[in-house]
Motif scaffolding. Structure first.
Motif, PDB file in Angstrom:
ATOM      1  N   THR A   1       0.847  -1.190   0.000  1.00 37.47           N
ATOM      2  CA  THR A   1       0.000   0.000   0.000  1.00 37.47           C
ATOM      3  C   THR A   1       0.884   1.242   0.000  1.00 37.47           C
ATOM      4  OG1 THR A   1      -1.690  -1.183   1.276  1.00 37.47           O
ATOM      5  CG2 THR A   1      -1.858   1.213   1.177  1.00 37.47           C
ATOM      6  N   LEU A   2       0.701   2.098  -0.989  1.00 37.75           N
ATOM      7  CA  LEU A   2       1.498   3.316  -1.125  1.00 37.75           C
ATOM      8  C   LEU A   2       0.584   4.533  -1.117  1.00 37.75           C
ATOM      9  CD1 LEU A   2       3.870   2.157  -4.020  1.00 37.75           C
ATOM     10  CD2 LEU A   2       4.288   2.005  -1.557  1.00 37.75           C
ATOM     11  N   GLU A   3       1.034   5.598  -0.489  1.00 33.02           N
ATOM     12  CA  GLU A   3       0.283   6.840  -0.490  1.00 33.02           C
ATOM     13  C   GLU A   3       1.237   8.021  -0.618  1.00 33.02           C
ATOM     14  OE1 GLU A   3      -1.525   8.069   3.289  1.00 33.02           O
ATOM     15  OE2 GLU A   3      -0.674   6.242   4.153  1.00 33.02           O
ATOM     16  N   PRO A   4       0.771   9.139  -1.151  1.00 35.82           N
ATOM     17  CA  PRO A   4       1.648  10.303  -1.322  1.00 35.82           C
ATOM     18  C   PRO A   4       1.899  11.016  -0.003  1.00 35.82           C
ATOM     19  CG  PRO A   4      -0.567  10.843  -2.017  1.00 35.82           C
ATOM     20  CD  PRO A   4      -0.589   9.384  -1.668  1.00 35.82           C
ATOM     21  N   ASP A   5       3.115  11.521   0.171  1.00 35.79           N
ATOM     22  CA  ASP A   5       3.438  12.320   1.338  1.00 35.79           C
ATOM     23  C   ASP A   5       3.034  13.762   1.029  1.00 35.79           C
ATOM     24  OD1 ASP A   5       4.492  13.636   3.497  1.00 35.79           O
ATOM     25  OD2 ASP A   5       6.322  12.448   3.578  1.00 35.79           O
ATOM     26  N   THR A   6       1.829  14.113   1.394  1.00 33.36           N
ATOM     27  CA  THR A   6       1.295  15.434   1.046  1.00 33.36           C
ATOM     28  C   THR A   6       2.065  16.558   1.726  1.00 33.36           C
ATOM     29  OG1 THR A   6      -0.334  15.178   2.828  1.00 33.36           O
ATOM     30  CG2 THR A   6      -1.010  14.529   0.610  1.00 33.36           C
ATOM     31  N   GLU A   7       2.699  16.278   2.873  1.00 30.44           N
ATOM     32  CA  GLU A   7       3.479  17.313   3.549  1.00 30.44           C
ATOM     33  C   GLU A   7       4.693  17.725   2.729  1.00 30.44           C
ATOM     34  OE1 GLU A   7       4.427  16.008   7.437  1.00 30.44           O
ATOM     35  OE2 GLU A   7       2.349  16.049   8.161  1.00 30.44           O
ATOM     36  N   LYS A   8       5.111  16.838   1.814  1.00 32.72           N
ATOM     37  CA  LYS A   8       6.245  17.158   0.947  1.00 32.72           C
ATOM     38  C   LYS A   8       5.783  17.568  -0.454  1.00 32.72           C
ATOM     39  CE  LYS A   8       9.447  14.160   3.447  1.00 32.72           C
ATOM     40  NZ  LYS A   8      10.390  13.013   3.379  1.00 32.72           N
ATOM     41  N   GLY A   9       4.494  17.844  -0.585  1.00 35.04           N
ATOM     42  CA  GLY A   9       3.963  18.333  -1.845  1.00 35.04           C
ATOM     43  C   GLY A   9       3.749  17.276  -2.895  1.00 35.04           C
ATOM     44  N   VAL A  10       3.670  16.012  -2.501  1.00 36.03           N
ATOM     45  CA  VAL A  10       3.514  14.907  -3.454  1.00 36.03           C
ATOM     46  C   VAL A  10       2.039  14.569  -3.613  1.00 36.03           C
ATOM     47  CG1 VAL A  10       4.104  12.511  -3.984  1.00 36.03           C
ATOM     48  CG2 VAL A  10       5.781  13.981  -2.843  1.00 36.03           C
ATOM     49  N   SER A  11       1.635  14.308  -4.851  1.00 40.06           N
ATOM     50  CA  SER A  11       0.282  13.827  -5.138  1.00 40.06           C
ATOM     51  C   SER A  11       0.361  12.809  -6.262  1.00 40.06           C
ATOM     52  CB  SER A  11      -0.642  14.990  -5.527  1.00 40.06           C
ATOM     53  OG  SER A  11      -0.159  15.639  -6.689  1.00 40.06           O
ATOM     54  N   PHE A  12      -0.601  11.881  -6.285  1.00 41.37           N
ATOM     55  CA  PHE A  12      -0.687  10.906  -7.367  1.00 41.37           C
ATOM     56  C   PHE A  12      -1.472  11.531  -8.525  1.00 41.37           C
ATOM     57  CE2 PHE A  12      -0.381   7.029  -4.311  1.00 41.37           C
ATOM     58  CZ  PHE A  12       0.973   7.276  -4.174  1.00 41.37           C
ATOM     59  N   ILE A  13      -1.059  11.215  -9.753  1.00 44.87           N
ATOM     60  CA  ILE A  13      -1.714  11.777 -10.932  1.00 44.87           C
ATOM     61  C   ILE A  13      -2.162  10.657 -11.855  1.00 44.87           C
ATOM     62  CG2 ILE A  13      -0.405  13.925 -10.806  1.00 44.87           C
ATOM     63  CD1 ILE A  13       1.408  12.871 -13.004  1.00 44.87           C
ATOM     64  N   THR A  14      -2.937  11.005 -12.865  1.00 44.06           N
ATOM     65  CA  THR A  14      -3.398  10.024 -13.838  1.00 44.06           C
ATOM     66  C   THR A  14      -2.203   9.509 -14.640  1.00 44.06           C
ATOM     67  OG1 THR A  14      -5.501  11.175 -14.026  1.00 44.06           O
ATOM     68  CG2 THR A  14      -4.928   9.638 -15.791  1.00 44.06           C
ATOM     69  N   GLY A  15      -2.177   8.188 -14.846  1.00 40.08           N
ATOM     70  CA  GLY A  15      -1.076   7.591 -15.583  1.00 40.08           C
ATOM     71  C   GLY A  15      -1.091   6.092 -15.445  1.00 40.08           C
ATOM     72  N   THR A  16       0.037   5.457 -15.744  1.00 40.58           N
ATOM     73  CA  THR A  16       0.146   3.998 -15.716  1.00 40.58           C
ATOM     74  C   THR A  16       0.649   3.533 -14.359  1.00 40.58           C
ATOM     75  OG1 THR A  16       0.626   3.942 -18.080  1.00 40.58           O
ATOM     76  CG2 THR A  16       1.201   1.985 -16.790  1.00 40.58           C
ATOM     77  N   TYR A  17      -0.227   2.855 -13.634  1.00 44.16           N
ATOM     78  CA  TYR A  17       0.132   2.241 -12.356  1.00 44.16           C
ATOM     79  C   TYR A  17       0.262   0.733 -12.578  1.00 44.16           C
ATOM     80  CZ  TYR A  17      -1.163   6.596 -10.009  1.00 44.16           C
ATOM     81  OH  TYR A  17      -1.225   7.900  -9.591  1.00 44.16           O
ATOM     82  N   ASN A  18       1.402   0.174 -12.266  1.00 44.04           N
ATOM     83  CA  ASN A  18       1.574  -1.277 -12.349  1.00 44.04           C
ATOM     84  C   ASN A  18       2.732  -1.693 -11.463  1.00 44.04           C
ATOM     85  OD1 ASN A  18       4.052  -0.986 -13.863  1.00 44.04           O
ATOM     86  ND2 ASN A  18       2.818  -0.661 -15.712  1.00 44.04           N
ATOM     87  N   TYR A  19       2.983  -2.988 -11.415  1.00 42.27           N
ATOM     88  CA  TYR A  19       4.097  -3.519 -10.629  1.00 42.27           C
ATOM     89  C   TYR A  19       4.606  -4.773 -11.306  1.00 42.27           C
ATOM     90  CZ  TYR A  19       0.929  -7.182  -9.025  1.00 42.27           C
ATOM     91  OH  TYR A  19       0.069  -8.243  -8.982  1.00 42.27           O
ATOM     92  N   GLN A  20       5.801  -5.165 -10.948  1.00 41.76           N
ATOM     93  CA  GLN A  20       6.312  -6.468 -11.353  1.00 41.76           C
ATOM     94  C   GLN A  20       7.077  -7.069 -10.186  1.00 41.76           C
ATOM     95  OE1 GLN A  20       8.918  -4.346 -14.525  1.00 41.76           O
ATOM     96  NE2 GLN A  20       9.930  -6.303 -14.140  1.00 41.76           N
ATOM     97  N   LEU A  21       7.008  -8.383 -10.098  1.00 43.64           N
ATOM     98  CA  LEU A  21       7.623  -9.114  -9.004  1.00 43.64           C
ATOM     99  C   LEU A  21       8.941  -9.706  -9.485  1.00 43.64           C
ATOM    100  CD1 LEU A  21       6.997  -9.890  -6.059  1.00 43.64           C
ATOM    101  CD2 LEU A  21       5.870 -11.949  -6.912  1.00 43.64           C
ATOM    102  N   VAL A  22      10.001  -9.472  -8.754  1.00 42.90           N
ATOM    103  CA  VAL A  22      11.338  -9.943  -9.114  1.00 42.90           C
ATOM    104  C   VAL A  22      11.760 -11.031  -8.123  1.00 42.90           C
ATOM    105  CG1 VAL A  22      13.751  -9.291  -9.468  1.00 42.90           C
ATOM    106  CG2 VAL A  22      11.912  -7.689 -10.068  1.00 42.90           C
ATOM    107  N   ASN A  23      12.328 -12.110  -8.646  1.00 41.07           N
ATOM    108  CA  ASN A  23      12.729 -13.276  -7.849  1.00 41.07           C
ATOM    109  C   ASN A  23      11.537 -13.908  -7.143  1.00 41.07           C
ATOM    110  OD1 ASN A  23      15.464 -13.119  -8.548  1.00 41.07           O
ATOM    111  ND2 ASN A  23      15.895 -11.678  -6.895  1.00 41.07           N
ATOM    112  N   MET A  24      10.454 -14.051  -7.890  1.00 39.22           N
ATOM    113  CA  MET A  24       9.279 -14.767  -7.406  1.00 39.22           C
ATOM    114  C   MET A  24       9.581 -16.263  -7.434  1.00 39.22           C
ATOM    115  SD  MET A  24       5.530 -15.046  -9.222  1.00 39.22           S
ATOM    116  CE  MET A  24       6.268 -15.799 -10.683  1.00 39.22           C
ATOM    117  N   ARG A  25       9.294 -16.950  -6.347  1.00 38.68           N
ATOM    118  CA  ARG A  25       9.531 -18.398  -6.282  1.00 38.68           C
ATOM    119  C   ARG A  25       8.335 -19.118  -6.894  1.00 38.68           C
ATOM    120  NH1 ARG A  25      13.148 -21.366  -3.019  1.00 38.68           N
ATOM    121  NH2 ARG A  25      13.168 -23.486  -3.829  1.00 38.68           N
ATOM    122  N   THR A  26       8.577 -19.987  -7.856  1.00 41.46           N
ATOM    123  CA  THR A  26       7.481 -20.658  -8.558  1.00 41.46           C
ATOM    124  C   THR A  26       7.333 -22.129  -8.186  1.00 41.46           C
ATOM    125  OG1 THR A  26       8.914 -21.201 -10.437  1.00 41.46           O
ATOM    126  CG2 THR A  26       7.717 -19.104 -10.520  1.00 41.46           C
TER     127      THR A  26
END
Length: 676
Positions: free
Chosen positions: A191-216
């Protein structure tokens, strides 16, 4: 990085009740002499029901030689909740012990492998070594092509707490066994959220992730440990199980899965599992649309465990990297490692379901924390949780009751979930003990003992007598032993009083100690867990003779765990230098009586540092300000330390007195004191 760790055990209990029909008519009743399995799972209509759904069950039974003698496959419905073995009890040898293993949600190729265990009379060790691979484990529960819709689970049946069970006891009574199903996979929630005290906000765009060294790959059974083939994979960018931020909820969350994995002893931990997340942000009007962060799954440990949920949260306060290979590790990540428990667990097959209440542990230890959710439960009816007792043991050994209503414990759900426990950290330097009772409407109850430690805490052990190396002990006082011509006083605890004994020629004189201030026969054990502005935690340095070194740097050190000698070893005037005081402590011996009746002696005492003396003075009680944890054990005007005289600011007895006194301490390397 901040790390909060709670390790628990999963609950998806399977309970075995009686019901069924044999394929051959034996003349017995339809509910006689059978082995029926009832299990718990989530309803199929739940948001995350795929995490606990059971689509099929494989039962493998091994005899006393650990040879597979029985196998059966069951296809089940999500709301069915029970199956019956196709063989009655009489199929199994009367009085013989068996081990019964269950595997849930096995794909067709794995079912064929397990079927072969009975056909080839394979051993249990082979089942433990069997490995299964799910190349797209991270997509479980999604609509992606060929994505698995359930998780592999395993469990071993028990009769009470025994895994060796008798299936044929010579009667026609039905067999009832219990087991717990564990998922082979681990769950990762970021879970990620913007640090608004530092002037950060989330904007419209591509949100995704990838898992590295996933055990299969994974062992089928938890008993088998980690698979040895180390099949690791990197996923492509995905938004599976991901919730993008909105104006109303400016948070990004992704859920993914992997099999258990260890990267211990690997070079530079190159096999550690981590996520790379793409989060477009804006900082004070500047947009970063290609913005990547690296998030390790575990920072303090070197393994991801099966059936465990890794909850990871962080605030984004700065731009990341502009490309995936250079993704930057997020700062100030918080980790909470919990047992992976589904949000909703219901009972399938409502009839013939036994009454039960299960908790994963009956003892809870809290160290300088106020809240905890590591106790999890499953119940056949609604539960109630109550703190029934709260107390501590004071310096007199007296049990002091605390109002239990000041502490809270409540379930997160009525039937299955965690116990949310809250209690203020003790402020009196004593360990607090609480009793928590969880009960259900059917009268089942479990008692949980809670031990809560404050930041710094004090315990004690009663001394028996004091002496010095080379002098007679209290035990041989009647044998005419002298003190080698040297006048020597020591003290002994007799019937709750400190008495003084001395050698005079061949005579031993024992009388009441004339010093009215010497009444505390307790050796206090002080444990300190953090450095302050006035001292630094660390074991003080000693020279080759075991004497505490008298440097200014050493004077600031306080042992994180040290013991004070009791007033059996207190000295009045007479030690005229810090060197003589250091020698006194090096030769000092104090004995105690163990719970076995034997006498044990501590002989590794040293002179305390200036900071350690101040710690003792600050924690002890006084006549004007008594405390629960410790009597006034240092009541002289000043004391010797390796760097010289340390004054007692609380001294109020004789302003004209100028002599120094000596107290000794010893470093403790065990958390607990021996039993008396």
């Amino acid at each position: 990085m901040k790390t909060i760790r709670y390790i628990i055990a999963l609950l998806v209990p399977m309970l075995f009740t009686a019901c069924g029909v044999d394929e051959i008519d034996t003349g017995l009743g339809m509910s006689d002499d059978c082995i029926t399995l009832s299990y718990l799972s989530t309803r199929a209509d739940g948001v995350d029901s795929y995490e606990s759904n059971v689509a099929n069950i494989e039962v493998l039974i091994f005899d006393e030689s650990e040879t597979c003698v029985y196998y059966e496959h069951f296809d089940v419905n999500a709301d069915e909740g029970k199956v019956t073995l196709g063989k009655r009890k009489t199929f199994f040898t009367q009085g013989a012990s068996y081990q019964v293993y269950l595997l849930a949600n096995c794909p067709a190729n794995l079912q064929e492998t397990l079927k072969g265990f009975k056909e080839s009379s394979k051993k249990l060790t082979e089942l433990k070594e069997t490995v299964h691979t799910t190349s797209n484990i991270y997509l479980t529960g999604t609509e992606a092509t060929n994505a698995p819709q359930t998780f592999l689970m395993d469990g071993v049946a028990k009769s009470g707490d025994k895994t060796s069970v008798i299936l044929n006891d010579g009667t026609t009574d039905n067999v009832e066994l219990t087991t717990v199903l564990y998922r082979a996979a681990a769950k990762i929630v970021v879970t990620l959220e913007p640090d608004t005290e530092k002037g950060v906000s989330f904007i419209t765009g591509t949100y995704n992730y990838q898992l590295v060294n996933m055990r299969t790959d994974t062992r089928l059974l938890a008993e088998g440990g980690l698979a040895t083939t180390s099949l690791l994979a990197n996923t492509g960018p995905t938004s599976a199980h991901m919730t993008a931020p909105t104006t109303e909820t400016p948070k990004m969350q992704c859920i993914t899965y992997t099999y258990s994995h260890s990267w211990e002893n690997t070079s530079l931990t190159e096999n550690i599992t981590y996520l790379i997340v793409s989060v477009p942000i804006e900082i004070n009007g500047i947009q970063y649309t290609s913005n990547y962060y690296k998030i390790p799954v575990v920072t303090e440990g070197t393994a991801i465990e099966r059936n465990t949920c890794y909850n990871i949260s962080a605030k984004i306060g700065a731009a990341g990297a502009t490309n995936i290979p250079d993704a930057e590790v997020l700062n100030d990540i918080s980790y909470k490692v919990l047992e992976w428990i589904p949000a909703t667990i219901t009972i399938g097959g409502s009839e013939n379901v036994p009454s039960y209440l299960y908790v994963n542990k009956n003892e809870l230890i809290l160290r300088n924390v106020e809240d905890d959710e590591s106790i999890v439960f499953a119940s056949s009816s609604d539960v109630t949780v109550k703190v029934t007792e709260a107390y501590y043991i004071d310096k007199n050994g007296t049990k002091k009751t605390v109002d239990a209503s000041l502490y809270s414990a409540k379930p997160t759900d009525a039937l299955n979930g965690a116990i949310q426990f809250y209690s203020d950290v003790p402020e009196n330097n004593l360990i607090r003990y609480l009793t928590v009772v969880i009960s259900n409407t059917e009268g089942k109850l479990e008692t949980i003992s809670v031990t809560q430690y404050p930041l710094d805490y004090i315990t004690y052990i009663e001394g028996y007598y004091s002496t010095r190396d080379g002098y007679a002990t209290y035990e041989n006082r009647g044998n005419g032993v002298t003190s080698n011509g040297t006048s020597f006083y020591a003290r002994v605890l007799i019937d709750g009083k400190i008495l003084r004994y001395s050698w005079s020629g061949n005579r031993v004189i024992i009388n009441n100690d004339p010093n009215k201030f010497l009444y505390d026969y307790r050796m206090y054990h002080i444990q300190i867990t953090s450095t302050s502005e006035k001292y630094v935690l660390g074991i003080p340095q000693k020279d080759q003779n075991g004497y505490t070194i008298g440097t200014n740097e050493n004077a600031l050190l306080v042992s994180p765990s040290f013991m004070i000698n009791s007033q059996l070893g207190a000295t009045a005037a007479g030690i005229g230098s810090k060197e003589a005081a250091a020698e006194y402590c090096a030769l000092y011996r104090e004995a105690y009586k163990g719970s076995d009746g034997n006498i044990y002696t501590y002989d590794d005492w040293r002179l305390p540092t200036a900071s350690e003396i101040q710690i003792i003075i600050n924690y002890q009680g006084t006549a004007d300000n008594p405390v629960d944890a410790m009597f006034e054990v240092m009541n002289a005007k000043s004391y010797w330390s390796p760097t010289g005289e340390v004054f007692n600011d609380n001294y109020k007895y004789d302003s004209t007195k100028s002599s120094l006194a000596t107290r000794c301490v010893r470093d403790m390397y065990d958390d607990e004191l021996p039993k008396q």
